[in-house]
Write a protein that holds these residues in place. Structure first.
Motif, short mmCIF file in Angstrom:
data_model
loop_
_atom_site.label_atom_id
_atom_site.label_comp_id
_atom_site.label_asym_id
_atom_site.label_seq_id
_atom_site.Cartn_x
_atom_site.Cartn_y
_atom_site.Cartn_z
N ARG A 194 -33.31 -31.61 -16.13
CA ARG A 194 -32.49 -31.34 -17.68
C ARG A 194 -33.20 -32.37 -18.47
O ARG A 194 -33.53 -32.08 -19.52
CB ARG A 194 -31.12 -31.65 -17.48
CG ARG A 194 -30.44 -30.62 -16.64
CD ARG A 194 -30.34 -29.21 -17.21
NE ARG A 194 -29.86 -28.35 -16.74
CZ ARG A 194 -30.26 -27.13 -15.89
NH1 ARG A 194 -31.61 -27.14 -15.77
NH2 ARG A 194 -29.40 -26.44 -15.45
N LEU A 195 -33.60 -33.63 -18.01
CA LEU A 195 -34.20 -34.59 -18.75
C LEU A 195 -35.68 -34.20 -19.41
O LEU A 195 -35.94 -34.02 -20.63
CB LEU A 195 -34.34 -35.99 -18.22
CG LEU A 195 -33.14 -36.82 -18.00
CD1 LEU A 195 -33.48 -38.06 -17.03
CD2 LEU A 195 -32.74 -37.26 -19.34
N GLN A 241 -36.63 -30.94 -19.23
CA GLN A 241 -36.22 -29.81 -20.22
C GLN A 241 -35.70 -30.26 -21.48
O GLN A 241 -35.67 -29.14 -22.36
CB GLN A 241 -35.18 -28.62 -19.44
CG GLN A 241 -35.97 -28.15 -18.11
CD GLN A 241 -34.99 -27.42 -17.20
OE1 GLN A 241 -33.52 -27.82 -17.47
NE2 GLN A 241 -35.22 -26.08 -16.91
N GLN A 242 -35.37 -31.28 -21.75
CA GLN A 242 -34.74 -31.96 -22.79
C GLN A 242 -33.65 -31.05 -23.32
O GLN A 242 -33.14 -30.57 -24.23
CB GLN A 242 -35.60 -31.91 -24.10
CG GLN A 242 -36.94 -32.88 -23.74
CD GLN A 242 -37.76 -33.29 -24.57
OE1 GLN A 242 -37.38 -33.37 -25.76
NE2 GLN A 242 -39.12 -33.06 -24.30
N ARG A 243 -32.51 -31.02 -22.13
CA ARG A 243 -31.44 -30.15 -22.33
C ARG A 243 -30.30 -31.05 -21.92
O ARG A 243 -30.47 -31.67 -21.08
CB ARG A 243 -31.48 -28.72 -21.42
CG ARG A 243 -32.44 -27.60 -21.65
CD ARG A 243 -32.54 -26.40 -20.96
NE ARG A 243 -31.02 -26.22 -20.30
CZ ARG A 243 -31.19 -25.30 -19.21
NH1 ARG A 243 -32.27 -24.76 -18.71
NH2 ARG A 243 -29.75 -24.82 -18.90
N PHE A 270 -41.70 -36.04 -21.48
CA PHE A 270 -40.52 -36.06 -22.03
C PHE A 270 -39.97 -37.20 -22.16
O PHE A 270 -40.50 -38.36 -21.56
CB PHE A 270 -39.46 -35.28 -21.13
CG PHE A 270 -39.43 -35.80 -19.51
CD1 PHE A 270 -38.42 -36.72 -19.37
CD2 PHE A 270 -40.31 -35.51 -18.70
CE1 PHE A 270 -38.21 -37.07 -18.03
CE2 PHE A 270 -40.25 -35.80 -17.36
CZ PHE A 270 -39.24 -36.66 -17.05
N ASN A 280 -42.00 -42.36 -22.35
CA ASN A 280 -42.24 -40.92 -22.15
C ASN A 280 -42.77 -40.86 -20.73
O ASN A 280 -43.36 -41.73 -20.29
CB ASN A 280 -43.02 -39.89 -23.21
CG ASN A 280 -42.36 -39.83 -24.33
OD1 ASN A 280 -41.21 -39.94 -24.47
ND2 ASN A 280 -43.09 -39.50 -25.33
#
Length: 183
Positions: free
Chosen positions: A67-68, A70-72, A123, A136
């Motif tokens: 999720r990190l 995917q930035q979700r 990310f 990042n």
């Protein structure tokens, strides 16, 4: 635990790294072969760790990193109050449910990694005292970190399983591969 990780096609960095992540997932899964829910939840050493708790933890950890990347938002995000629950099955959770959940996370991880344009894509790390500020990470770093994280806990799982019933990782690899110790 020595297992053969299939060679990637020449230059297939994604495939190679995903294969090493999967090899470590397999070590955790094999540690649970033939155990009851009670055995999988037991803690036969001074540690608070159990095999079912390790399974849940690595599955949720992989989801968190996915999720990190995917930035979700993470639907299984933990708070300080619920952190310990990431190391034990609670309520009606079972080992088969956790294995199924992790299989879905693993499939999503692989699909995501194959969809990114480059392993150099990055990310942001979340704000936390243990992460550098405004840092990042690349997709490559993500996969290497998953190998590290899962392998650390696979080692814990080897010790816990051997403490439970004397079965070693070598025996479990052989059993999972359909080999017998009998001549």
């Amino acid at each position: 635990m020595v297992t053969h990780v299939p060679a990637e096609a020449s230059g297939d960095e994604r495939g190679a790294l995903l294969s090493f992540v999967e090899a470590q997932r397999g070590a955790i899964r094999r540690s649970l072969i033939g155990l009851t829910e009670e055995q999988a939840a037991s803690r036969p050493s001074a540690s608070e760790l159990s095999l079912s708790g390790l399974l849940k933890h690595v599955a949720e950890t992989e989801l968190n990193w996915l999720r990190l990347a995917q930035q979700r938002s993470n639907e299984k995000v933990r708070t300080e109050e619920t952190w310990a629950d990431s190391f034990r099955l609670v309520g009606d959770e079972t080992v088969p449910q956790m294995l199924e959940f992790w299989a879905k996370v693993a499939a999503e991880t692989e699909e995501f990694i194959h969809s990114v344009e480059s392993m150099n894509d990055t990310f942001p790390l979340p704000e936390a005292p243990w992460f550098p500020k405004d840092q990042n990470c690349s997709m490559r770093w993500l996969l290497v970190h998953l190998v590290e994280e899962i392998a650390r806990h696979a080692g814990h799982a080897d010790i816990i399983r051997e403490s439970l019933d004397g079965r070693t990782a070598f025996e479990l690899v052989a059993e999972a591969g359909g080999y017998s110790n009998q001549s």
